[in-house]
Scaffold this active site. Structure first.
Site, mmCIF file in Angstrom:
data_model
loop_
_atom_site.group_PDB
_atom_site.id
_atom_site.type_symbol
_atom_site.label_atom_id
_atom_site.label_comp_id
_atom_site.label_asym_id
_atom_site.label_seq_id
_atom_site.Cartn_x
_atom_site.Cartn_y
_atom_site.Cartn_z
ATOM 1 N N THR A 1 21.522 -37.391 5.786
ATOM 2 C CA THR A 1 21.830 -36.311 6.747
ATOM 3 C C THR A 1 20.941 -36.488 7.980
ATOM 4 O O THR A 1 19.838 -37.021 7.877
ATOM 5 C CB THR A 1 21.552 -34.953 6.051
ATOM 6 O OG1 THR A 1 22.570 -34.745 5.090
ATOM 7 C CG2 THR A 1 21.515 -33.789 7.021
ATOM 8 N N ARG B 1 33.313 -27.666 -0.644
ATOM 9 C CA ARG B 1 31.883 -27.340 -0.815
ATOM 10 C C ARG B 1 31.206 -27.210 0.555
ATOM 11 O O ARG B 1 31.377 -28.051 1.425
ATOM 12 C CB ARG B 1 31.218 -28.442 -1.629
ATOM 13 C CG ARG B 1 29.707 -28.236 -1.874
ATOM 14 C CD ARG B 1 28.863 -29.068 -0.949
ATOM 15 N NE ARG B 1 27.445 -29.072 -1.326
ATOM 16 C CZ ARG B 1 26.485 -29.619 -0.590
ATOM 17 N NH1 ARG B 1 26.771 -30.227 0.536
ATOM 18 N NH2 ARG B 1 25.234 -29.583 -0.972
ATOM 19 N N VAL B 2 30.425 -26.157 0.725
ATOM 20 C CA VAL B 2 29.631 -26.003 1.943
ATOM 21 C C VAL B 2 28.166 -26.122 1.550
ATOM 22 O O VAL B 2 27.695 -25.437 0.643
ATOM 23 C CB VAL B 2 29.902 -24.640 2.620
ATOM 24 C CG1 VAL B 2 28.968 -24.434 3.805
ATOM 25 C CG2 VAL B 2 31.366 -24.563 3.063
ATOM 26 N N GLY B 3 27.464 -27.011 2.219
ATOM 27 C CA GLY B 3 26.046 -27.231 1.932
ATOM 28 C C GLY B 3 25.157 -26.393 2.831
ATOM 29 O O GLY B 3 25.593 -25.423 3.460
ATOM 30 N N ASP B 4 23.917 -26.792 2.904
ATOM 31 C CA ASP B 4 22.931 -26.032 3.673
ATOM 32 C C ASP B 4 22.980 -26.317 5.175
ATOM 33 O O ASP B 4 22.629 -25.468 5.984
ATOM 34 C CB ASP B 4 21.527 -26.389 3.184
ATOM 35 C CG ASP B 4 21.250 -27.886 3.347
ATOM 36 O OD1 ASP B 4 21.970 -28.691 2.721
ATOM 37 O OD2 ASP B 4 20.358 -28.256 4.137
ATOM 38 N N THR C 1 16.782 -31.134 5.089
ATOM 39 C CA THR C 1 17.658 -32.110 4.438
ATOM 40 C C THR C 1 17.252 -32.246 2.975
ATOM 41 O O THR C 1 16.123 -31.942 2.607
ATOM 42 C CB THR C 1 17.582 -33.476 5.149
ATOM 43 O OG1 THR C 1 18.208 -34.467 4.327
ATOM 44 C CG2 THR C 1 16.152 -33.917 5.413
ATOM 45 N N GLY C 2 18.192 -32.716 2.159
ATOM 46 C CA GLY C 2 17.909 -32.899 0.740
ATOM 47 C C GLY C 2 18.934 -32.154 -0.089
ATOM 48 O O GLY C 2 20.111 -32.089 0.279
ATOM 49 N N GLY D 1 21.079 -29.640 -1.054
ATOM 50 C CA GLY D 1 21.606 -28.529 -0.268
ATOM 51 C C GLY D 1 21.672 -27.217 -1.018
ATOM 52 O O GLY D 1 21.394 -26.148 -0.463
HETATM 53 N N1 ASP Z 1 21.459 -31.274 2.600
HETATM 54 C C1 ASP Z 1 22.679 -32.027 2.626
HETATM 55 C C2 ASP Z 1 23.729 -31.307 1.819
HETATM 56 O O1 ASP Z 1 23.435 -30.840 0.758
HETATM 57 C C3 ASP Z 1 22.518 -33.424 2.092
HETATM 58 C C4 ASP Z 1 21.371 -34.211 2.668
HETATM 59 O O2 ASP Z 1 20.508 -33.656 3.333
HETATM 60 O O3 ASP Z 1 21.350 -35.420 2.466
HETATM 61 O O4 ASP Z 1 24.853 -31.255 2.246
#
Ligand code: ASP
Length: 296
Positions: free
Chosen positions: A164, A192-195, A214-215, A217
């Site tokens: 990301t 799906r909706v992430g962070d 990031t990481g 989510g």
């Molecule tokens: N945080 C992002 C998500 O969950 C993924 C990522 O940061 O690599 O969509």
């Protein structure tokens, strides 16, 4: 001052140089806007666009794939001075979702547009989705196959996040801004909706601090990670301590892993709980890059 990240995760050492070059180019693009007297908001968008176009990163071209093998893009941009926000979530096949997020912010009517219907708003801007498959890279096809094999055999878990992109900036007028863009996590369900597109989770900017996270989510959403950092800074905690405390809290509560970049009025920080997070920065006195700052 601009600071850019290319995702917290596990990255093979043979890719580190390419990722560092990518984030350096992105930071330089944002800095050029700041150096010309431009706004933090425009700088973070310019930086993120560069990384959306770079297939090494999980945003725009090179996005993570859903379990159907499709691309659903997400992005958010926030102006700290005015609290204006624009975001898109789970929108198929946008090569530059950050451009549509910026248009949502500028239109001012809504904060988040989600799903395929958001393509109608993009069409009003003259933006069409990329042809089917055009944003898909071999690397992401392989990662999807690996994740699908894990599901089928319950073998050792695979890392589904990573790559990301995000940027935070402070301009010479004192404005802070943050932007984040992603394809999400590998093997996610469609819808799906992430962070990343959610204000206060993956992206946040106010008058005190600007953060792009990031990481994992779902973990980031469950603790509102980026708003947590800003709240700690507003309460008087130094930026680095606030970032570390927020990441540790995320891990304690959820067991998940994440990283973030942040700026306040005078300092910058990048820290992560996962092995690598390529970052680069440029300010008046020069710049640099790193593969991140792992904390335990
Ligand atoms: N945080 C992002 C998500 O969950 C993924 C990522 O940061 O690599 O969509």
């Amino acid at each position: 001052m601009i600071l850019v990240h290319g995702g917290a995760g596990t990255v093979a050492p043979d890719r580190h140089d390419r990722l560092r070059a990518g984030v350096r180019a992105a930071a330089a693009a944002g800095h050029a806007i700041l150096a010309a007297g431009g706004y933090a908001l425009d700088a973070v968008v310019a930086s993120v666009r560069i990384l959306e176009d770079d297939p090494e990163f999980n945003a725009g071209t090179g996005s993570a794939l859903t379990r159907d093998g499709s691309v659903e893009t997400e992005a958010c941009v926030m102006d700290g001075t005015t609290h204006r926000i624009g975001a898109v979530a789970a929108v198929p096949d946008l090569a530059n979702p950050i451009a549509v997020a910026l248009a949502v912010l500028e239109a001012g009517e809504h904060v988040i547009l989600a799903g395929p219907a958001a393509l109608r708003f993009a069409a009003e801007l003259g933006i069409s989705p990329a042809p089917q498959g055009a944003l898909i890279t071999d690397r992401m096809r392989d990662r999807l196959a690996e994740a699908a094999a894990h599901e089928a055999t319950a073998s050792a878990p695979v890392d589904r996040s990573g790559g990301t992109v995000g940027a935070v900036a402070r301009d010479r007028h004192g404005n802070l801004a943050a932007a984040t863009s992603t394809g999400g996590i590998v093997y996610k369900r469609s819808g799906r909706v992430g962070d990343s597109p959610i204000p206060g989770a993956g992206t946040w900017a106010d008058r005190t601090a600007a953060i792009s996270a990031t990481g994992d989510g779902e973990a980031i959403l469950r603790v509102a990670l980026s708003r947590g950092v800003a709240a700690r800074v507003a309460a008087g905690m130094p930026l680095r301590e606030a970032a570390i405390a927020s990441l540790r809290e995320l891990h304690e509560i959820t067991g998940g892993s994440a990283g973030l970049i942040a700026l306040d009025g005078s300092s910058r920080v990048f820290v992560q709980l996962s092995p690598t997070m390529p970052v680069a920065w440029v300010d008046a006195s020069g710049g640099g890059d790193s593969i991140g700052d792992l904390i335990s």
